[in-house]
Every structure is written in C-alpha cells, then in structure tokens.
Scaffold this active site. Structure first.
Site, PDB file in Angstrom:
ATOM      1  N   ARG A 297      39.654  41.613  42.037  1.00  0.00           N
ATOM      2  CA  ARG A 297      40.712  42.522  41.604  1.00  0.00           C
ATOM      3  C   ARG A 297      42.007  42.241  41.823  1.00  0.00           C
ATOM      4  O   ARG A 297      42.353  41.390  42.700  1.00  0.00           O
ATOM      5  CB  ARG A 297      40.541  43.836  42.368  1.00  0.00           C
TER       6      ARG A 297
ATOM      7  N   LYS B 166      39.347  46.779  47.930  1.00  0.00           N
ATOM      8  CA  LYS B 166      38.658  47.984  47.665  1.00  0.00           C
ATOM      9  C   LYS B 166      37.431  48.090  48.302  1.00  0.00           C
ATOM     10  O   LYS B 166      36.817  49.271  49.035  1.00  0.00           O
ATOM     11  CB  LYS B 166      38.711  48.248  46.362  1.00  0.00           C
TER      12      LYS B 166
ATOM     13  N   HIS C 220      42.225  43.764  35.075  1.00  0.00           N
ATOM     14  CA  HIS C 220      40.892  43.823  35.051  1.00  0.00           C
ATOM     15  C   HIS C 220      39.985  43.299  34.269  1.00  0.00           C
ATOM     16  O   HIS C 220      38.506  43.008  34.809  1.00  0.00           O
ATOM     17  CB  HIS C 220      40.557  45.452  35.419  1.00  0.00           C
TER      18      HIS C 220
ATOM     19  N   ARG D 189      38.167  40.080  35.708  1.00  0.00           N
ATOM     20  CA  ARG D 189      37.024  40.367  36.467  1.00  0.00           C
ATOM     21  C   ARG D 189      35.506  40.713  35.728  1.00  0.00           C
ATOM     22  O   ARG D 189      34.707  40.107  36.024  1.00  0.00           O
ATOM     23  CB  ARG D 189      37.421  41.718  37.661  1.00  0.00           C
TER      24      ARG D 189
ATOM     25  N   HIS E  48      30.491  44.674  45.111  1.00  0.00           N
ATOM     26  CA  HIS E  48      29.837  45.813  44.734  1.00  0.00           C
ATOM     27  C   HIS E  48      28.951  46.487  46.009  1.00  0.00           C
ATOM     28  O   HIS E  48      28.548  45.680  46.931  1.00  0.00           O
ATOM     29  CB  HIS E  48      28.953  45.818  43.672  1.00  0.00           C
TER      30      HIS E  48
ATOM     31  N   TYR F 170      27.365  46.626  34.210  1.00  0.00           N
ATOM     32  CA  TYR F 170      27.054  45.543  33.409  1.00  0.00           C
ATOM     33  C   TYR F 170      25.434  45.295  32.871  1.00  0.00           C
ATOM     34  O   TYR F 170      25.255  44.200  32.506  1.00  0.00           O
ATOM     35  CB  TYR F 170      27.432  44.023  34.329  1.00  0.00           C
TER      36      TYR F 170
END
Length: 366
Positions: free
Chosen positions: A204, A237, A305, A308, A331, A341
């Site tokens: 990110r 994040k 983004h 990414r 994730h 995805y």
C-alpha cells in the site's frame, strides 16, 4: 458542521473530531472517535468515520431527533436522505423521483456501518440507545451463528437490519503499458522508485511511505513491512510481512540513494529532497500531489492502490497459490483475498479453457 483534525494529548497521535455549528465538539461522536484512535485505528479510518457520523448528525439535527431516541425507521429515512443531492437534503429544493441517487449503495452501506459501530460502542458503555440498528432474528438452519449459540439455542440474536444491495466492483488494475507510462513520466528517481516499489511488491502507499532503510534487505532482495508509528502518519494497515523483490528494484533503490538522497540524515526511505522541511519523511499529501501531476502528464486517471491490485492480479494469473498471495498482500485471511480477487474475467476464463485444450482439438465438428 465540520470534521477537524486533532492531536491526541500525551501521545501526539493525529486523530479527528466533529464540530457542531457552535464550533464545539459533538461529545458522543468525539468520545467514539477518540476510542477508535486509542485502539490503534489509522488516522484515515478515523477520518472516514468522522465524515460518516457528521452526515448522520446533520440528518438527526435537521429532523430534530435526539440521537439516543432514534429508531430503525429513522435510519431508513437517513438512507433516503443520503441519496438526495445536497440542496434537496435541506428541504429547500424539491427532488423529482427520477433524479439519480447522489451517493452509491456502497457509500451508503459504509456510512450505515459507521453509525452501527457508533451505537454499538454507546450500548457497550451503558447508553440507552434502544434497538436502533439491530433486528431480532431467530437462529435457524444455515447462516452465521454467534459464539456460544448452542448455549442459548432458539434465542434471538442481533444482526444489522438495513443494507443496500451494492454491485460488486472488480479491482481496477493498470496495464503494463500504463504502468510503464507512469514510471517514465517520473522525472526523479525517488518518484520512480516509489511507484516501482508499489508495482513489484503490492505494498500500500502508506506502507511504502513508512519504510525505513533497515526494512530493505538488499543482499536478500526483500522488503519488510513493519507496523510502527511514523511522523508522517504512514501506517502498515495489516501488520508486518516480508515480500521478495527483484534485483532491478534493488538497483533502482541504490541509484536513488546515490544520486538524490545523498547525505540526508534520515532513517526514512522516502523523504523531502527538493521541498522543505528537507529530510523529513514524505507525507501522504506530497505523494498524492505527485499522483495529480502524473495524471496530467500521462492522461491516466490512476490511483496508487491500482498498483497493489495489479500485483495481486499478476501473481494469481501466473499461478501463485492464493494463500501465498494472501501472505504477500498482508491480508488477515485467504477469505479476504478471495473476496477481492476471487473472480475471473472473460479473458481469464478463455485462457484457462485454452490451456486445458477445451477450445481446440475437438473430437466433433460443428
């Protein structure tokens, strides 16, 4: 009403609050936003909650409601109010039924989630908020069950009762030509390295802005994302992870250090070099100003983004196992990766069928 930045006393952490028309913080909202900051939510997340709750407070103020007495029907009216254009929300202008909704279903659902979280927090702290965003539902077969549901089997449990059906958005990615055009439009090595890093690692933008030199292992060709507080507000994040990268990216990093970074004394990788304060960590706003300039130069209305999304899509299309992609992206689970995805475009489907020999070498003729 106004969303205003604040600095948490003692820690110096940046946060946000909502000011009323009297320029005084709206106390219930302020306490909730402070709670989010205290539990480590990012400033960007707190800011989003602040704007969503600002909208809700504008609505209940317009309706003359006490926030503690609002009911499910009022929230339904809030949804309809959000979909009106600004002039229609005040009641000054009549809005025809044919007018397109001012905000999309995804935006409405995000704002409802913020209001729901606000009331849940108030209820946990003893505020009498009634049964606002919850509806009683009997636990039947299938579906989600709360923890220890078997102990109170047959008893009702709470679930959010209002949500709009939102179309699933496929992640936007850059073609190779578009990504190359953006890199070539960068006139400085720092800027080129920034976007090359996003393209290669799937980081990110905030994770890249928080990188320190110690996070780049040149010999091992690895980038480590570390969760830490940074002076520029950049954050990792989803915690830490290590991502392998190629030698070309490491060489670009070395060129950047040699030709532009020079004698700057900072542990941050991305810093101000041509703007003041020189040597300070590069801020979100400065990086986004660069994005705006590159949009104008290339004619590509991209967002950082997208790099990414592009990395994740390339990995999956090239056969990298989804659990590995999930780890590389940071994730929390493979389910999150699938939710973003787990789709196939027509092009992907055709390629898979051709690899399986389904579209060629048929035993029958038509």
């Amino acid at each position: 009403m106004l969303v205003h930045p604040v600095t948490a006393p003692g820690s110096g952490i940046r946060s946000w609050t909502v000011l009323g028309d009297d320029d005084v913080p709206v106390v219930p909202v302020d306490l909730f936003l402070a709670y989010l900051t205290d539990i480590g939510r990012s400033p960007n997340t707190v800011r989003a909650y602040a704007f969503d709750l600002k909208n809700y407070w504008e609505f209940i103020s317009f309706r003359g409601l006490d926030w503690r007495e609002a009911r499910l029907e009022d929230v339904g009216e809030f949804v309809a109010w959000l979909q009106l254009p600004p002039a229609g929300r005040s009641g000054e202008v009549a809005v025809l039924p044919s007018v397109t909704s001012h905000v999309g279903a995804s935006t409405v659902n995000r704002k409802l989630a913020a209001v729901n979280a606000f009331y849940a927090h108030q209820a946990r702290n003893g505020a009498g908020v009634g049964d606002l965003l919850a509806a009683w539902r009997a636990g039947g077969r299938g579906g989600w069950k709360p923890f220890l549901h078997h102990i109170s089997k047959g008893e009702p449990y709470r679930g959010r009762a209002i949500a709009l059906k939102a179309p699933k958005k496929l992640p936007r990615i850059l073609t190779v030509a578009e990504a190359q055009a953006i890199l070539d439009a960068c006139t400085r090595l720092r800027d080129r390295f920034f976007f090359a890093l996003l393209y290669e690692s799937g980081c990110r933008a905030g994770e890249a802005l928080g990188l320190r030199h110690e996070d780049i292992a040149a010999a091992e060709q690895e980038i480590t994302v570390v969760a830490r507080e940074n002076a520029n507000g950049a954050r990792a994040k989803s915690g830490g992870r290590t991502v392998p990268v190629g030698p070309e990216l490491i060489r670009l990093y070395a060129d950047y250090l040699h030709e532009e970074y020079g004698s700057i004394d900072s542990d941050h990788v991305f810093v101000n070099i041509w703007a003041e304060p020189r040597g300070h960590a590069w801020a979100y706003q400065a990086a986004y100003d660069l994005v705006l300039r590159l949009r104008a130069r290339t004619g590509i209305a991209f967002d950082p983004h997208w790099f990414r999304h592009g990395a994740a899509t390339r990995w999956l299309r090239d056969g990298v196992p989804v659990e590995v992609v999930s780890t590389l992206l940071g994730h929390s689970s493979v389910a999150v990766t699938y939710s973003v995805y787990g789709h196939l475009t027509a092009e992907d489907a055709r390629a898979a069928l051709e690899r399986a020999g389904w579209l060629t070498g048929r035993e029958m003729t038509w």
